[in-house]
Design a protein around this motif. Structure first.
Motif, short mmCIF file in Angstrom:
data_model
loop_
_atom_site.label_atom_id
_atom_site.label_comp_id
_atom_site.label_asym_id
_atom_site.label_seq_id
_atom_site.Cartn_x
_atom_site.Cartn_y
_atom_site.Cartn_z
N THR A 59 0.83 -1.20 0.00
CA THR A 59 0.00 0.00 0.00
C THR A 59 0.86 1.25 0.00
OG1 THR A 59 -1.77 -1.19 1.13
CG2 THR A 59 -1.85 1.23 1.19
N ALA A 60 1.88 1.29 0.85
CA ALA A 60 2.78 2.45 0.90
C ALA A 60 3.51 2.64 -0.42
CB ALA A 60 3.78 2.29 2.04
N CYS A 61 3.97 1.55 -1.00
CA CYS A 61 4.67 1.60 -2.28
C CYS A 61 3.76 2.14 -3.38
CB CYS A 61 5.18 0.20 -2.63
SG CYS A 61 6.10 0.10 -4.16
N LEU A 62 2.53 1.66 -3.42
CA LEU A 62 1.58 2.11 -4.44
C LEU A 62 1.21 3.58 -4.26
CD1 LEU A 62 -0.72 -1.02 -4.70
CD2 LEU A 62 0.81 -0.13 -6.47
N ALA A 63 1.07 4.01 -3.01
CA ALA A 63 0.76 5.42 -2.76
C ALA A 63 1.89 6.31 -3.26
CB ALA A 63 0.50 5.65 -1.27
N GLN A 85 2.46 13.56 -10.51
CA GLN A 85 3.30 14.74 -10.75
C GLN A 85 3.75 14.81 -12.20
OE1 GLN A 85 6.36 14.24 -7.79
NE2 GLN A 85 5.07 15.00 -6.13
N ALA A 86 3.80 13.66 -12.88
CA ALA A 86 4.20 13.61 -14.28
C ALA A 86 3.00 13.54 -15.22
CB ALA A 86 5.11 12.40 -14.52
N GLY A 87 1.78 13.64 -14.67
CA GLY A 87 0.59 13.62 -15.49
C GLY A 87 0.09 12.22 -15.82
N CYS A 88 0.50 11.23 -15.04
CA CYS A 88 0.10 9.83 -15.29
C CYS A 88 -0.73 9.29 -14.13
CB CYS A 88 1.34 8.95 -15.45
SG CYS A 88 2.32 9.30 -16.90
N VAL A 89 -1.33 8.15 -14.37
CA VAL A 89 -2.12 7.44 -13.38
C VAL A 89 -1.53 6.05 -13.21
CG1 VAL A 89 -4.38 6.40 -12.94
CG2 VAL A 89 -4.25 8.68 -13.92
N VAL A 90 -1.38 5.61 -11.97
CA VAL A 90 -0.99 4.23 -11.69
C VAL A 90 -2.27 3.46 -11.42
CG1 VAL A 90 0.17 2.70 -10.05
CG2 VAL A 90 1.27 4.82 -10.79
N ALA A 91 -2.42 2.34 -12.11
CA ALA A 91 -3.61 1.51 -11.96
C ALA A 91 -3.20 0.06 -11.71
CB ALA A 91 -4.48 1.59 -13.22
N THR A 92 -3.76 -0.52 -10.67
CA THR A 92 -3.47 -1.92 -10.39
C THR A 92 -4.20 -2.79 -11.40
OG1 THR A 92 -5.36 -2.10 -8.89
CG2 THR A 92 -3.24 -1.48 -7.92
N ALA A 103 -14.03 -6.10 -2.51
CA ALA A 103 -13.81 -5.52 -1.18
C ALA A 103 -12.34 -5.17 -0.97
CB ALA A 103 -14.29 -6.48 -0.10
N SER A 104 -11.46 -6.05 -1.37
CA SER A 104 -10.02 -5.80 -1.20
C SER A 104 -9.56 -4.65 -2.09
CB SER A 104 -9.23 -7.07 -1.52
OG SER A 104 -7.86 -6.86 -1.34
N ALA A 105 -10.06 -4.61 -3.31
CA ALA A 105 -9.69 -3.53 -4.23
C ALA A 105 -10.17 -2.18 -3.69
CB ALA A 105 -10.27 -3.78 -5.62
N LEU A 106 -11.39 -2.13 -3.22
CA LEU A 106 -11.92 -0.87 -2.68
C LEU A 106 -11.14 -0.43 -1.44
CD1 LEU A 106 -15.76 -1.44 -3.13
CD2 LEU A 106 -14.33 0.23 -4.33
N ALA A 107 -10.76 -1.38 -0.59
CA ALA A 107 -9.96 -1.05 0.59
C ALA A 107 -8.62 -0.47 0.19
CB ALA A 107 -9.78 -2.28 1.47
N LEU A 108 -7.95 -1.11 -0.77
CA LEU A 108 -6.64 -0.62 -1.22
C LEU A 108 -6.77 0.77 -1.84
CD1 LEU A 108 -3.62 -1.05 -1.74
CD2 LEU A 108 -4.27 -2.13 -3.90
N LEU A 109 -7.76 0.96 -2.68
CA LEU A 109 -7.95 2.26 -3.33
C LEU A 109 -8.23 3.35 -2.30
CD1 LEU A 109 -10.04 1.04 -6.38
CD2 LEU A 109 -7.70 1.91 -6.44
N PRO A 159 -4.14 7.16 -1.88
CA PRO A 159 -4.72 8.26 -2.64
C PRO A 159 -4.16 8.34 -4.07
CG PRO A 159 -4.02 8.98 -0.47
CD PRO A 159 -3.50 7.58 -0.65
N GLY A 160 -5.04 8.57 -5.01
CA GLY A 160 -4.64 8.73 -6.41
C GLY A 160 -4.50 7.42 -7.17
N LEU A 161 -4.47 6.31 -6.46
CA LEU A 161 -4.35 5.01 -7.13
C LEU A 161 -5.65 4.68 -7.84
CD1 LEU A 161 -2.53 2.49 -7.49
CD2 LEU A 161 -3.67 1.54 -5.47
N ARG A 162 -5.57 4.05 -8.98
CA ARG A 162 -6.72 3.58 -9.74
C ARG A 162 -6.56 2.08 -9.95
NH1 ARG A 162 -8.24 7.52 -8.00
NH2 ARG A 162 -8.80 9.45 -9.01
N THR A 163 -7.57 1.47 -10.56
CA THR A 163 -7.46 0.06 -10.90
C THR A 163 -8.02 -0.18 -12.29
OG1 THR A 163 -7.84 -2.22 -10.14
CG2 THR A 163 -9.69 -0.68 -9.91
N LEU A 164 -7.42 -1.11 -12.97
CA LEU A 164 -8.02 -1.61 -14.20
C LEU A 164 -8.95 -2.73 -13.74
CD1 LEU A 164 -4.95 -1.64 -16.58
CD2 LEU A 164 -6.58 0.17 -16.14
N TRP A 165 -9.69 -3.30 -14.64
CA TRP A 165 -10.66 -4.30 -14.23
C TRP A 165 -10.79 -5.32 -15.33
CZ3 TRP A 165 -15.30 -6.17 -15.99
CH2 TRP A 165 -16.03 -6.94 -15.09
N GLN A 166 -10.88 -6.57 -14.92
CA GLN A 166 -11.19 -7.65 -15.84
C GLN A 166 -12.17 -8.57 -15.13
OE1 GLN A 166 -7.10 -8.67 -16.23
NE2 GLN A 166 -7.26 -10.44 -14.90
#
Length: 161
Positions: free
Chosen positions: A79-83, A91-98, A110-116, A120-127
């Motif tokens: 979580t700290a690493c992803l944040a 800061q570079a105009g990009c989004v990180v998405a799990t 539930a786990s994805a919503l908890a992590l998000l 802050p600022g983290l997004r997720t892709l979805w399949q």
């Protein structure tokens, strides 16, 4: 019939390989496509340097960087690493998405919503997870509204129209 392509860091465009990034971008543009995301295979919490991943995504001209949400037993470190990665990318105009994927911190809704909520600022892709019904998948997509980069949300919803 394609509009965009996601280049992968595992084979096609390894992190930090500027020559491969330039070649992939050239090939992409020559074929009338855009780069939708950089599938970096960056593993949060694994002590990898995010810098080359971000540089490569910028070289590809994309603004979404797909990463792995680590292993469940390392939740605090992941979580700290992803944040940190999400903040640096923003800061570079990009989004990180799990990647919404089994055996990671985004293996269930539930786990994805908890992590998000914790990064802050983290997004997720979805399949669509294997074994869920169309109704369950639609519920997950709606619950993740605003947290899935829009292009990927449209693509996922198109499956259920």
């Amino acid at each position: 019939g394609l509009d965009a392509i996601e280049w992968g860091g595992d084979i096609h465009v390894p992190p930090g390989n500027a020559q491969a990034a330039r070649a992939a971008l050239h090939c992409t543009r020559e074929n009338g496509l855009t780069v939708s995301a950089y599938g970096s295979y960056y593993r949060a919490g694994a002590e990898e340097d995010f810098g080359p991943v971000l540089e490569t995504a910028l070289s590809l001209g994309c603004r979404v960087i797909r990463v792995w949400a680590g292993r469940q037993e390392e939740r605090r470190a992941v979580t700290a690493c992803l944040a940190r990665a999400a903040e640096r990318a923003a800061q570079a105009g990009c989004v990180v998405a799990t990647e919404y994927h089994a055996d990671t911190l985004t293996d269930t809704l539930a786990s994805a919503l908890a992590l998000l909520g914790e990064a802050p600022g983290l997004r997720t892709l979805w399949q669509p997870p294997v074994g869920l019904t169309a109704a369950e998948n639609l519920h997950a997509l709606h619950a993740l509204e605003g947290r899935v980069p829009l292009y990927f949300c449209w693509t996922a919803l198109a499956r259920y129209k």
